[in-house]
Design a protein around this motif. Structure first.
Motif, PDB file in Angstrom:
ATOM      1  N   ARG A  65      35.674   5.930  -1.592  1.00 20.13           N
ATOM      2  CA  ARG A  65      34.654   6.690  -2.317  1.00 20.13           C
ATOM      3  C   ARG A  65      34.290   7.934  -1.521  1.00 20.13           C
ATOM      4  O   ARG A  65      34.327   7.952  -0.283  1.00 20.13           O
ATOM      5  CB  ARG A  65      33.414   5.839  -2.601  1.00 20.13           C
ATOM      6  N   GLU A  66      33.937   8.976  -2.241  1.00 21.47           N
ATOM      7  CA  GLU A  66      33.599  10.248  -1.606  1.00 21.47           C
ATOM      8  C   GLU A  66      32.252  10.165  -0.889  1.00 21.47           C
ATOM      9  O   GLU A  66      31.273   9.656  -1.432  1.00 21.47           O
ATOM     10  CB  GLU A  66      33.547  11.353  -2.665  1.00 21.47           C
ATOM     11  N   VAL A  67      32.220  10.652   0.335  1.00 24.72           N
ATOM     12  CA  VAL A  67      30.972  10.803   1.078  1.00 24.72           C
ATOM     13  C   VAL A  67      30.444  12.216   0.907  1.00 24.72           C
ATOM     14  O   VAL A  67      29.278  12.432   0.568  1.00 24.72           O
ATOM     15  CB  VAL A  67      31.182  10.489   2.579  1.00 24.72           C
ATOM     16  N   ALA A  68      31.325  13.208   1.144  1.00 29.71           N
ATOM     17  CA  ALA A  68      30.936  14.610   0.999  1.00 29.71           C
ATOM     18  C   ALA A  68      32.196  15.453   0.939  1.00 29.71           C
ATOM     19  O   ALA A  68      33.229  15.098   1.510  1.00 29.71           O
ATOM     20  CB  ALA A  68      30.044  15.057   2.151  1.00 29.71           C
ATOM     21  N   THR A  69      32.124  16.579   0.238  1.00 25.20           N
ATOM     22  CA  THR A  69      33.233  17.526   0.160  1.00 25.20           C
ATOM     23  C   THR A  69      32.747  18.895   0.633  1.00 25.20           C
ATOM     24  O   THR A  69      31.684  19.357   0.217  1.00 25.20           O
ATOM     25  CB  THR A  69      33.789  17.627  -1.266  1.00 25.20           C
ATOM     26  N   PHE A  70      33.533  19.521   1.487  1.00 25.23           N
ATOM     27  CA  PHE A  70      33.186  20.820   2.063  1.00 25.23           C
ATOM     28  C   PHE A  70      34.246  21.839   1.639  1.00 25.23           C
ATOM     29  O   PHE A  70      35.438  21.618   1.856  1.00 25.23           O
ATOM     30  CB  PHE A  70      33.135  20.737   3.590  1.00 25.23           C
ATOM     31  N   ALA A  71      33.828  22.934   1.047  1.00 24.58           N
ATOM     32  CA  ALA A  71      34.736  23.998   0.613  1.00 24.58           C
ATOM     33  C   ALA A  71      34.492  25.236   1.468  1.00 24.58           C
ATOM     34  O   ALA A  71      33.350  25.714   1.574  1.00 24.58           O
ATOM     35  CB  ALA A  71      34.523  24.320  -0.865  1.00 24.58           C
ATOM     36  N   VAL A  72      35.561  25.743   2.091  1.00 22.97           N
ATOM     37  CA  VAL A  72      35.450  26.898   2.968  1.00 22.97           C
ATOM     38  C   VAL A  72      36.635  27.833   2.737  1.00 22.97           C
ATOM     39  O   VAL A  72      37.658  27.445   2.158  1.00 22.97           O
ATOM     40  CB  VAL A  72      35.401  26.477   4.455  1.00 22.97           C
ATOM     41  N   ARG A  73      36.510  29.043   3.210  1.00 21.17           N
ATOM     42  CA  ARG A  73      37.591  30.022   3.109  1.00 21.17           C
ATOM     43  C   ARG A  73      38.682  29.694   4.126  1.00 21.17           C
ATOM     44  O   ARG A  73      38.403  29.331   5.261  1.00 21.17           O
ATOM     45  CB  ARG A  73      37.018  31.421   3.368  1.00 21.17           C
ATOM     46  N   ASN A  74      39.929  29.810   3.699  1.00 21.78           N
ATOM     47  CA  ASN A  74      41.058  29.641   4.621  1.00 21.78           C
ATOM     48  C   ASN A  74      41.040  30.809   5.603  1.00 21.78           C
ATOM     49  O   ASN A  74      41.184  31.968   5.195  1.00 21.78           O
ATOM     50  CB  ASN A  74      42.374  29.617   3.846  1.00 21.78           C
ATOM     51  N   PRO A  75      40.853  30.568   6.894  1.00 17.17           N
ATOM     52  CA  PRO A  75      40.724  31.681   7.837  1.00 17.17           C
ATOM     53  C   PRO A  75      42.018  32.457   8.078  1.00 17.17           C
ATOM     54  O   PRO A  75      41.986  33.580   8.581  1.00 17.17           O
ATOM     55  CB  PRO A  75      40.264  30.995   9.131  1.00 17.17           C
ATOM     56  N   LYS A  76      43.163  31.872   7.702  1.00 19.89           N
ATOM     57  CA  LYS A  76      44.441  32.564   7.945  1.00 19.89           C
ATOM     58  C   LYS A  76      45.486  32.036   6.968  1.00 19.89           C
ATOM     59  O   LYS A  76      46.149  31.037   7.232  1.00 19.89           O
ATOM     60  CB  LYS A  76      44.901  32.354   9.394  1.00 19.89           C
ATOM     61  N   ARG A  77      45.628  32.714   5.839  1.00 15.64           N
ATOM     62  CA  ARG A  77      46.621  32.276   4.857  1.00 15.64           C
ATOM     63  C   ARG A  77      48.036  32.517   5.385  1.00 15.64           C
ATOM     64  O   ARG A  77      48.320  33.546   6.004  1.00 15.64           O
ATOM     65  CB  ARG A  77      46.437  33.010   3.540  1.00 15.64           C
TER      66      ARG A  77
END
Length: 424
Positions: A178-190
């Motif tokens: 089960r999900e605890v938490a989801t964090f969305a961030v910018r990819n620092p280096k594609r």
């Protein structure tokens, strides 16, 4: 003028502290019970460094004394540096996950059960796309808080956004995550996708009279073990022919695999194998990007039925006072014990065409001493032995046999066939 100078100094110090403490490109989540988690500090590089300490120690950095001293009630000490390294020519993704002290779930996060209660999934812009499963090591207390270091050799490198989903389960024999938490961030280096072309030839000559054939590389949404944390398995079928005859005692002994975006994994630890229909099928539980071409750089060697001319035996008494430098059949080796009860043998000349393999280790009565764990490479191995750890251990004579044998390197590129998630 003096007041202006002091003011400028204070502003400069404030700015330095702000920069050091700012967690850019971060994502904070507050759980229903009030537990606060924050993912920050994403880095992509060959060497990623994180600094932990008090605000003052971070400002002073290397100017602070290496040993803690107290001045005017202040503790001056250099910050602790945590470093993560990628293999030569590769880059690793790292981040830090912070847990607010006093959070309701602090105890379960800091002192989790012995089994793998948590795992971390990494995926890109597509919420239903391929997910990379990572182990989660829990939180450690640092001078500036509770933090868990996150790292990944494989992840959606060409995605604009990266999502990290922390999951948990109640027992070690269930796959009900089960999900605890989801964090969305910018990819620092594609990453740039390399224009690799998969090989069309299925058969490769390793040496005179020795050939290998590669089958279709397939990735399935099928965990390698029913109760472990992993979700996908890659299947690589290989067979080797010696003088035209199938040789099932030959196969991939080690190496590396990469994909066209820079993801990588070792082919010495991350696989198991089985023989099926004349093929040796390698099962990889940490697949790379299924949409990209994979490049294998591996060594082929025997794994059993070694010629007598390749076998060498020695006897060593455990515990050992110090490492032994000797030679076996003219090959220089170093013999030692590490981590108390792990037999360590290294082929010190490290020739590309040679490989070192442990064949057996027995006691005076001929009983096997091989235990379940160890690590190995082309020119060395560590192997745990069944030896009694006590305050005053009873000496045991270890009679070991090793093989020093041929190693043939090969490189080939394959486009995986991805079967995706099954339809509900």
């Amino acid at each position: 003028m003096r007041r202006k100078a002091v003011a400028l100094i204070l502003i400069a110090v404030f700015c330095i502290v702000a920069v050091l403490l700012w967690r850019g490109n971060s994502s904070k989540q507050t759980l229903k019970d009030g537990t606060v988690l924050e993912l920050s500090g994403l880095k992509v590089g060959q060497t990623n460094v994180y600094s932990h300490g008090t605000r003052l120690s971070k400002v002073l950095g290397r100017l602070a004394p290496s040993n803690a001293v107290h001045v005017a009630g202040l503790k001056l000490q250099r910050p602790e540096l945590l470093e993560m390294f990628a293999p030569e020519g590769s880059e690793i993704l790292t981040a830090e996950l912070w847990l607010d002290p006093g959070s309701p779930q602090e105890k379960s996060f800091v002192s989790p059960p012995f089994y793998r209660k948590h795992r971390l999934l990494i995926f890109g812009d597509d919420d239903d796309g391929f997910t990379y499963v990572k182990e989660f090591d829990g939180f450690k207390k640092q001078a500036d808080g509770l933090v868990s270091l996150v790292w990944a050799e494989s992840y959606p490198r060409d995605s604009r956004r990266l999502q990290f989903r922390l999951e948990e389960r109640e027992t070690n024999n269930t796959r009900e995550w089960r999900e605890v938490a989801t964090f969305a961030v910018r990819n620092p280096k594609r990453a740039r996708v390399e224009p690799w072309k998969p090989d069309s030839a299925a058969r490769i000559k390793l040496a005179e009279g020795l050939d290998m054939e590669v089958g279709e590389l397939a990735i399935r949404h099928e965990p390698i073990h029913p109760t472990d944390i992993w979700e996908y398995t890659a299947f690589l079928p290989v067979r080797v022919y010696s003088n035209g005859q199938l040789a099932t005692n030959w196969g991939i002994a080690g190496g590396q695999v990469r994909d066209a975006t820079g993801n990588y994994d070792s082919f010495s630890y991350g696989f198991t194998k089985r023989i099926t229909n004349g093929w040796t099928e390698y099962r990889i539980h940490r697949p790379l990007d299924p949409a990209k071409v994979w490049k294998f750089h591996v060594g082929f060697a025997r794994d059993s039925d070694f010629p007598a001319t390749n076998l060498f035996s020695f006897t060593v008494t455990w515990p050992l006072a110090g490492a032994i430098q000797t030679n076996l059949g003219g090959f220089p080796v170093r013999i030692d014990f590490v981590n108390t009860d792990m037999l360590s043998v290294e082929l010190t000349n490290k020739l590309t065409h040679q490989r070192l393999t442990l064949v057996k280790a027995v006691d005076d009565g001929g009983a096997t001493l091989d235990a379940w764990t160890g690590s190995w490479g082309q020119h060395r191995f560590w192997k745990m032995l069944k030896l009694a750890r006590t305050a005053t251990p009873k000496p045991v004579k270890v009679h070991a046999t090793v093989a020093i044998h041929e190693n043939y390197e090969a490189e080939f590129m394959l486009q995986p066939r991805y079967e995706g998630k099954p339809t509900p």
